[in-house]
Design a protein around this motif. Sequence first.
Motif, short mmCIF file in Angstrom:
data_model
loop_
_atom_site.label_atom_id
_atom_site.label_comp_id
_atom_site.label_asym_id
_atom_site.label_seq_id
_atom_site.Cartn_x
_atom_site.Cartn_y
_atom_site.Cartn_z
N CYS A 105 3.91 -10.21 -17.76
CA CYS A 105 5.23 -9.91 -18.32
C CYS A 105 5.17 -10.05 -19.84
CB CYS A 105 6.28 -10.85 -17.74
SG CYS A 105 7.92 -10.65 -18.46
N MET A 106 5.59 -8.99 -20.51
CA MET A 106 5.52 -8.99 -21.98
C MET A 106 6.89 -9.10 -22.64
SD MET A 106 2.55 -6.10 -22.52
CE MET A 106 2.49 -6.41 -24.29
N ASP A 107 7.96 -9.29 -21.82
CA ASP A 107 9.31 -9.39 -22.37
C ASP A 107 9.59 -10.85 -22.73
OD1 ASP A 107 11.99 -9.37 -23.01
OD2 ASP A 107 12.60 -8.19 -21.26
N MET A 108 9.82 -11.11 -24.03
CA MET A 108 10.04 -12.48 -24.50
C MET A 108 11.32 -13.09 -23.92
SD MET A 108 8.85 -12.16 -28.50
CE MET A 108 9.13 -13.90 -28.78
N ALA A 109 12.24 -12.27 -23.44
CA ALA A 109 13.49 -12.78 -22.87
C ALA A 109 13.33 -13.19 -21.42
CB ALA A 109 14.59 -11.72 -22.98
N ASP A 131 -0.23 -13.97 -23.61
CA ASP A 131 -1.57 -13.38 -23.63
C ASP A 131 -1.61 -12.00 -23.00
OD1 ASP A 131 -2.63 -15.71 -24.80
OD2 ASP A 131 -2.84 -16.66 -22.82
N ALA A 132 -0.47 -11.57 -22.41
CA ALA A 132 -0.47 -10.28 -21.72
C ALA A 132 -0.60 -9.14 -22.71
CB ALA A 132 0.81 -10.13 -20.91
N THR A 133 -1.35 -8.09 -22.30
CA THR A 133 -1.53 -6.89 -23.12
C THR A 133 -0.94 -5.66 -22.46
OG1 THR A 133 -3.72 -6.52 -22.13
CG2 THR A 133 -3.61 -7.80 -24.20
N GLU A 134 -0.53 -5.81 -21.19
CA GLU A 134 0.08 -4.70 -20.46
C GLU A 134 1.14 -5.24 -19.52
OE1 GLU A 134 -1.14 -1.12 -17.32
OE2 GLU A 134 -2.71 -2.28 -18.36
N ASP A 135 2.34 -4.65 -19.58
CA ASP A 135 3.45 -5.12 -18.73
C ASP A 135 3.26 -4.57 -17.32
OD1 ASP A 135 5.91 -5.72 -17.51
OD2 ASP A 135 6.89 -5.75 -19.47
N ASP A 136 3.14 -5.46 -16.34
CA ASP A 136 2.92 -5.02 -14.95
C ASP A 136 4.18 -5.01 -14.10
OD1 ASP A 136 3.42 -7.69 -14.65
OD2 ASP A 136 1.51 -8.20 -13.68
#
Length: 219
Positions: free
Chosen positions: A1-5, A12-17
């Motif tokens: 998960c790349m959403d800070m909210a 460390d994520a580079t791709e949102d799954d």
Amino acid sequence: CMDMAACNYNTDATEDDGSCEYPSGCDDECGSTLENDACGICGGDGSSCGISYCLDLNSGANLVSFYGILEDASVGSMMSSIEGIASGVIGEGVAANYNGLVWTGSLTNMSPLSGYWVSVNDACSLCISDATPTDLNIQYELHSGANLVSFPGDGSVDLSSGLPDEIEGYVSSIIGEGVAANNMGDTWTGSLTAFSGGKGYWMITEQSISFAYDVSSMS
């Protein structure tokens, strides 16, 4: 998960799954399941909700009680909806009269535990708005003899069902407005069959007792 909210944001994520999880409780806290109560209060139990109701009064004296009391429980505040129509309020050993401008007498504040005779000059509705509902488990402390009491709910319950078994035998009779019942030991006889919200009662006891109504069967 790349959403800070999101609750599970991964630095460390580079791709949102698509695995992001968000707060679901009304307090916007991760993992919370709190919901708003009927009053709109997050995590509340509904006890702070104000209630509004009206009691229909006949011209003359009416034996009533209140299952919701205003924050300002003064006689003037409680009687404000019928100011100029109400002439007097009598409780157990206390009274107040309206002189056309203010209420005077030994009764200053009204209690959810007590019954009252409210005298009015004409048929009317006594309306209470945004009141604190009476706790259905409120405790009554009665002395031997005649006690002028309330009923705390807005429904009704049979006399025998409403009085706890351990104290019922100490109540010899109950008198309402124009109705009454006598305790015959294994049954109640008379024109009064149930306690009802908005009504007041003279409860005659043979000794001092403490009790709370059993409202489990209230309808």
